[in-house]
Design a protein around this motif. Structure first.
Motif, short mmCIF file in Angstrom:
data_model
loop_
_atom_site.label_atom_id
_atom_site.label_comp_id
_atom_site.label_asym_id
_atom_site.label_seq_id
_atom_site.Cartn_x
_atom_site.Cartn_y
_atom_site.Cartn_z
N TYR A 218 -7.40 -5.65 0.56
CA TYR A 218 -6.60 -6.30 1.48
C TYR A 218 -7.49 -6.80 2.40
O TYR A 218 -6.66 -8.58 3.12
CB TYR A 218 -5.50 -5.08 2.41
N HIS A 219 -8.32 -6.56 3.34
CA HIS A 219 -8.94 -8.11 4.04
C HIS A 219 -9.09 -9.17 3.61
O HIS A 219 -9.07 -9.54 4.25
CB HIS A 219 -10.07 -6.60 4.52
N ALA A 220 -9.71 -9.27 2.54
CA ALA A 220 -9.89 -9.82 2.06
C ALA A 220 -8.38 -10.79 1.60
O ALA A 220 -9.34 -12.02 1.41
CB ALA A 220 -11.22 -10.44 0.76
N TRP A 221 -8.05 -10.35 1.30
CA TRP A 221 -7.00 -11.20 1.20
C TRP A 221 -6.62 -11.82 2.66
O TRP A 221 -6.27 -13.13 2.62
CB TRP A 221 -5.69 -10.37 0.49
N GLY A 222 -6.56 -11.38 3.20
CA GLY A 222 -6.02 -11.42 4.12
C GLY A 222 -6.91 -12.52 4.60
O GLY A 222 -6.30 -13.61 5.44
N ALA B 269 0.79 -1.06 -0.50
CA ALA B 269 -0.03 0.11 0.33
C ALA B 269 0.67 1.23 0.34
O ALA B 269 0.66 2.62 -0.10
CB ALA B 269 -0.89 -0.27 1.39
N GLY B 270 2.06 1.60 -0.33
CA GLY B 270 2.93 1.91 -0.06
C GLY B 270 2.85 3.09 0.95
O GLY B 270 3.46 4.65 1.67
N ALA C 19 -1.80 -2.40 5.58
CA ALA C 19 -2.21 -1.28 4.47
C ALA C 19 -3.14 -0.07 4.95
O ALA C 19 -2.43 1.29 4.17
CB ALA C 19 -3.77 -2.25 3.39
N LEU C 20 -3.42 -0.41 6.21
CA LEU C 20 -3.87 1.54 6.92
C LEU C 20 -2.42 2.40 6.72
O LEU C 20 -2.99 3.56 6.95
CB LEU C 20 -4.66 0.54 7.96
N VAL C 21 -1.23 1.89 7.01
CA VAL C 21 -0.33 2.64 6.98
C VAL C 21 -0.12 3.32 5.70
O VAL C 21 0.00 4.26 6.06
CB VAL C 21 0.80 1.72 7.74
N GLY C 22 -0.13 3.41 4.82
CA GLY C 22 0.05 3.46 3.34
C GLY C 22 -1.40 4.23 2.99
O GLY C 22 -1.29 4.97 1.69
N THR C 23 -2.22 3.54 3.07
CA THR C 23 -4.01 4.10 2.61
C THR C 23 -4.75 4.01 3.89
O THR C 23 -5.06 3.52 4.51
CB THR C 23 -4.19 2.75 0.80
#
Length: 282
Positions: free
Chosen positions: A184-188, A44-45, A171-175
């Motif tokens: 991202y939640h679904a992937w996890g 997520a950058g 992901a929340l760190v970047g977006t």
């Protein structure tokens, strides 16, 4: 732990679950939970320095759940062995609180307070969902009426929910994009479910150190084996098809992860670390 000003003997006890095989303090090359957080953060950058602090919070949180799980399941618990069940439970409670404290200190690293609150909420909700899954797991011991679908749902509610939370936190760190966060939640969720199924297979066959087979737990491989009338799990899982059946479901979950990676890549996310986490290097 140092900031919490805890007694030295208590701090030493808290480090025991953090030093178990596969954990960061044990020198694991790629500890599961921090690796999940950091892979999502990188994709997520996000700022990796902040991601490491979030990963540490998640590692502490999961270590606390490990202690609870060991005692609830009657498995070997290094923490309880060192100090007894009562003090081990107290240590697990302290680890839960330390994980939340670690997140709540992020504003000192210039993370917006609203984002920090969102992170704390994600970790709490993941943990609550997992306790519901653990309740189902404990209640299903010896239940021959439990369906394979029910056993799979328990896996989703346990490790699936926790990995979904860890991935979303990274992901929340970047977006803050809600659609990206949901991906991202679904992937996890699928990644964690696959990992839980693999763990269930390992525990079903590891009869010397795990009590799953003895307690007739409602994990997918053991349930399939019991309903098929198989013999001892150590010999019956492969012979009766439970091993193959569970691996098929596991691979379906992994394929869903692969599909989501394609969606993330199409949204401009750098998915290399997530691909490596999944075991894909192409």
């Amino acid at each position: 732990m140092e900031r919490a000003a805890l007694p030295a003997s208590f701090s030493d006890l808290l480090r025991i679950p953090l030093r178990q095989p596969g954990k960061t303090l044990a020198g694991a090359e790629r500890p599961l939970w921090p690796a999940t957080v950091l892979a999502a953060c990188t994709a997520a950058g996000g700022d990796v320095a902040i991601g490491r602090k979030v990963a540490a919070a998640v590692e502490i949180f999961m270590a606390s759940l490990d202690v609870f799980d060991e005692i609830e399941d009657g498995d070997h618990s290094p923490t309880a062995e060192a100090a007894g069940a009562a003090r081990a439970l107290n240590a697990a409670t302290a680890l839960l609180l330390l994980a939340q404290q670690a997140l709540l200190q992020l504003p000192s690293d210039h993370v917006p307070a609203g984002r920090v609150l969102q992170m704390a909420r994600v970790l709490t909700e993941a943990g609550l969902t997992a306790t519901g899954g653990q309740h189902r797991d404990l209640a299903a011991e010896g239940d021959r009426a439990l369906s394979p679908e029910g056993a799979l749902e328990t896996a989703r509610l346990k490790a699936g929910a926790l990995a979904a939370g860890a991935c979303r936190l990274g992901a929340l760190v970047g977006t803050a994009d809600p659609e990206l966060l949901d991906l991202y939640h679904a992937w996890g969720h699928h990644y964690g479910t696959a990992a839980q199924l693999a763990n269930d297979l390992h525990d079903a066959e590891n009869v010397e150190r795990k009590t799953d087979a003895e307690r007739q737990k409602g994990t997918l491989p053991l349930l399939y084996a019991r309903q098929g009338g198989e013999g001892a799990p150590a010999t019956g899982l492969a012979a009766g098809g439970a091993l193959h059946f569970t691996w098929v479901i596991l691979e379906i979950e992994r394929q869903k992860c692969t599909d989501i990676l394609g969606q993330l890549a199409a949204r401009g996310q750098e998915i290399t670390a997530l691909r490596h986490l999944l075991g894909k290097t192409e």
